[in-house]
Design a protein around this motif. Structure first.
Motif, short mmCIF file in Angstrom:
data_model
loop_
_atom_site.label_atom_id
_atom_site.label_comp_id
_atom_site.label_asym_id
_atom_site.label_seq_id
_atom_site.Cartn_x
_atom_site.Cartn_y
_atom_site.Cartn_z
N LYS A 153 1.29 9.02 -6.52
CA LYS A 153 1.57 10.44 -6.42
C LYS A 153 2.65 10.88 -7.40
CE LYS A 153 3.41 13.99 -3.38
NZ LYS A 153 4.51 14.32 -4.33
N ASN A 154 3.68 10.05 -7.56
CA ASN A 154 4.85 10.46 -8.34
C ASN A 154 4.89 9.89 -9.75
OD1 ASN A 154 6.25 11.95 -6.18
ND2 ASN A 154 6.41 9.95 -5.19
N PHE A 155 3.80 9.25 -10.20
CA PHE A 155 3.86 8.49 -11.44
C PHE A 155 4.26 9.35 -12.65
CE2 PHE A 155 2.31 5.86 -14.98
CZ PHE A 155 2.89 4.66 -14.63
N SER A 156 3.75 10.56 -12.70
CA SER A 156 4.07 11.42 -13.85
C SER A 156 5.54 11.81 -13.90
CB SER A 156 3.21 12.69 -13.82
OG SER A 156 3.48 13.45 -12.64
N ASP B 15 12.71 4.68 -15.42
CA ASP B 15 12.31 4.01 -14.19
C ASP B 15 11.38 2.82 -14.48
OD1 ASP B 15 13.41 6.11 -12.29
OD2 ASP B 15 12.03 7.32 -13.49
N ILE B 16 10.56 2.97 -15.51
CA ILE B 16 9.58 1.95 -15.89
C ILE B 16 9.89 1.49 -17.31
CG2 ILE B 16 7.13 1.51 -16.34
CD1 ILE B 16 6.52 3.66 -14.22
N TYR C 158 -0.09 0.96 -17.13
CA TYR C 158 0.38 2.04 -16.28
C TYR C 158 -0.40 2.10 -14.96
CZ TYR C 158 3.42 4.20 -19.81
OH TYR C 158 4.43 4.45 -20.70
N GLU C 159 -1.67 1.81 -15.02
CA GLU C 159 -2.47 1.86 -13.79
C GLU C 159 -2.09 0.71 -12.86
OE1 GLU C 159 -4.70 3.67 -11.16
OE2 GLU C 159 -4.36 4.46 -13.18
N TYR C 160 -1.90 -0.47 -13.42
CA TYR C 160 -1.57 -1.63 -12.58
C TYR C 160 -0.14 -1.61 -12.07
CZ TYR C 160 -5.91 -4.26 -13.15
OH TYR C 160 -7.22 -4.68 -13.08
N ILE C 161 0.80 -1.02 -12.84
CA ILE C 161 2.19 -1.04 -12.41
C ILE C 161 2.40 -0.18 -11.17
CG2 ILE C 161 3.07 0.93 -13.75
CD1 ILE C 161 4.78 -2.50 -13.21
N LYS C 162 1.48 0.71 -10.86
CA LYS C 162 1.57 1.49 -9.63
C LYS C 162 1.49 0.59 -8.41
CE LYS C 162 -0.84 5.41 -11.77
NZ LYS C 162 -2.10 6.22 -11.74
N ASP C 163 0.87 -0.56 -8.57
CA ASP C 163 0.62 -1.46 -7.44
C ASP C 163 1.35 -2.80 -7.59
OD1 ASP C 163 -0.54 -1.90 -4.97
OD2 ASP C 163 -2.34 -2.82 -5.79
N LEU D 267 0.83 -1.20 0.00
CA LEU D 267 0.00 0.00 0.00
C LEU D 267 0.87 1.25 0.00
CD1 LEU D 267 -2.63 1.59 0.24
CD2 LEU D 267 -2.55 1.20 2.73
N ALA D 268 1.91 1.26 0.81
CA ALA D 268 2.80 2.41 0.86
C ALA D 268 3.46 2.64 -0.50
CB ALA D 268 3.86 2.20 1.94
N LYS D 269 3.89 1.56 -1.15
CA LYS D 269 4.48 1.68 -2.48
C LYS D 269 3.48 2.24 -3.48
CE LYS D 269 7.23 -1.47 -4.11
NZ LYS D 269 7.78 -2.78 -4.57
N TYR D 270 2.24 1.76 -3.40
CA TYR D 270 1.20 2.22 -4.33
C TYR D 270 0.94 3.72 -4.14
CZ TYR D 270 -3.38 3.12 -6.28
OH TYR D 270 -4.43 3.68 -6.97
N LEU D 271 0.79 4.15 -2.89
CA LEU D 271 0.52 5.57 -2.63
C LEU D 271 1.65 6.44 -3.17
CD1 LEU D 271 -0.86 5.36 1.02
CD2 LEU D 271 -2.18 5.75 -1.07
N ASN D 272 2.87 5.99 -2.96
CA ASN D 272 4.02 6.74 -3.46
C ASN D 272 4.06 6.76 -4.99
OD1 ASN D 272 6.91 7.89 -2.72
ND2 ASN D 272 7.22 6.42 -4.35
#
Length: 482
Positions: A243-246, A324-325, A344-349, A235-240
């Motif tokens: 927020k910073n994905f762009s 990074d990705i 992109y949406e799933y890689i956040k998590d 969860l912490a990784k996802y929130l980070n």
């Protein structure tokens, strides 16, 4: 307020995390390529201006000391104190009583803060307090039940704290950031064993302190996760990441071999959704190279070589990636950029997102995905699933889909394990990611007709059999030599 010292409590066993990540101390788990502990040390340094920090570690936890050494990498003065990991944080904090003078900060090492305003603590102008506890407002009452409950008056004076309350009657989430004066050690020494946790609890000591002295409640802003389990860390990784994905750089890697009819289409299809494109050409004999050069696209970097196969080309291409990705696609236009938004949406998590071509509704007419080939991919994928079932219980339906997205740092951690030079590199990636406790998710992607040329891995039944044999051989070797 001036605070000269800080104490970070990092001596817990972390058993709920270690069930899944047995080789990793939980406070050294990384978020955005920094350990949780490092992020907290940086908050103490950057927001509170504190350079002298005592880290209380569990006995034998030399990995923490080795990670930070003497603190020079962070421009900090670090000192370590060993505590029995079987005791509570009250006993751990009491060990530093002779090393502390004046007002000092205490922070739990296993908590994650995102966009917090810890510097606001320095603006507290009341000087006659004995302690300051911090809190955030939340709608998740379960988080409060897992931490501690706060009651305070209109002037922010704490009247009671309850460790892991059975009943939650407000929305105030108690956090693991505190400010103390020296008299906290008197209460730590005399506090009784908590009936629920069977340990002497810091929160109980502060609650008792609030009956006799001024304890203030200070609200912090931002987002917060108390990392007790693997899911908390995720969860912490996802929130980070959300927020910073762009801000993260995205790199597209395209292997090519005689793709003159399709390579420009693929580059143009993806170029507005990535920051760089690495074309890895394995010795094309047609006009693939000429067309790439004529395109004169500044995002494109061309890597040429005599590669042994798909896996060899991809691994060479990844050595030139600066993002990074990473996104992998084919140069034959069988995949399209329309699916990258889902990835992109799933890689956040996740650590890697894999496409699957086995969803019949997304297989376009004329695509090289017969019923037999689809079933074969499904069966081999399920075979991988069964062999590594205990590793996060993966769910796979396509062993050969080369449309995938992953974090470069996650790949770099395990790249020394890869041996596949040909099409077997595709299942090898799946295997190495899951057996190294990385989160892998599979999502359906559209699959199109190849534009020109032929696939040497699936152009005929014989080619399919050879590819399948290479894949199965590597899968079995990985399992037997694992």
């Amino acid at each position: 307020m001036k605070i000269d010292f800080a104490v970070v409590l990092a001596g817990g066993k972390g058993s709920r995390v270690k069930r899944r990540l047995s080789r990793q101390n939980k406070i050294l788990l990384k978020i955005d390529n920094k350990s949780i502990l490092q992020k907290n040390l940086e908050i103490i340094r950057d927001q509170l201006g504190i350079k002298s920090i005592i880290i209380v570690v569990g006995k034998g936890q030399t990995e923490i000391q080795n990670y930070f050494k003497n603190g020079k990498m962070l421009n900090l003065n670090l000192e370590y104190v060993e505590a029995d990991p079987n005791t509570g944080i009250a006993d751990a904090l009491y060990l530093v009583k002779d090393k502390i003078s004046g007002t000092f900060l205490v922070m739990l090492g296993d908590e994650f803060y995102l966009d917090s305003n810890h510097n606001s603590i320095l603006k507290i102008d009341q000087s006659d307090f004995s302690a300051v506890i911090s809190f955030m407002k939340t709608n998740n009452l379960q988080d409060i039940a897992n931490n501690y409950l706060i009651h305070f008056s209109n002037n922010n004076r704490v009247s009671e704290l309850i460790e892991k309350p059975a009943h939650v009657d407000n929305n105030l989430l108690g956090l693991g950031t505190f400010v103390f004066k020296k008299n906290i050690f008197d209460y730590l020494k005399n506090i009784q064993i908590n009936k629920k946790t069977k340990r002497r609890e810091l929160i109980d000591a502060i609650s008792q302190l609030s009956k006799n002295e001024i304890v203030l409640a200070h609200e912090l802003k931002g987002q917060y996760v108390n990392i007790n389990t693997t899911d908390d860390w995720r969860l912490a990784k996802y929130l980070n990441n959300q927020k910073n994905f762009s801000k993260y750089k995205k790199s597209l890697v395209i292997p090519s071999y005689n793709e003159e009819e399709s390579i420009i289409f693929v580059i143009n299809d993806f170029k507005n959704l990535v920051d760089e494109i690495i074309v890895v050409d394995g010795g094309s004999q047609d006009e693939t190279i000429k067309k790439i050069n004529e395109l004169n696209e500044p995002l494109v970097k061309l890597i040429q070589g005599n590669f042994a196969g798909y896996g060899d080309a991809i691994q060479n291409g990844l050595e030139h990636v600066s993002g990074d990705i990473v996104i992998l696609v084919e140069g034959d236009a069988t995949f399209r950029s329309r699916d990258i938004h889902k990835m992109y949406e799933y890689i956040k998590d996740c650590d890697m997102v894999m496409g699957t071509r086995t969803t019949n509704e997304l297989i376009n007419k004329g695509a090289n995905m017969s019923t037999g080939l689809r079933i074969a991919n499904l069966m081999v994928a399920k075979f991988v699933e069964i062999l590594w079932l205990k590793h996060n219980e993966p769910r796979f339906t396509d062993v050969g889909c080369t449309y995938r997205t992953f974090w470069k740092t996650e790949y770099d951690e395990i790249k020394h394990n890869f041996v596949g030079k040909g099409p077997e590199f595709s299942p090898e990636m799946m295997i190495e990611f899951i057996r190294n406790n990385k989160r892998v998710i599979e999502i359906p992607v559209s699959y199109y007709t190849r534009l020109g040329g032929k696939s040497k891995y699936s152009e005929s039944k014989l080619a399919i059999l050879k590819t399948g044999f290479k894949m199965l051989s590597l899968i079995l070797k990985k399992k037997l030599n694992g």
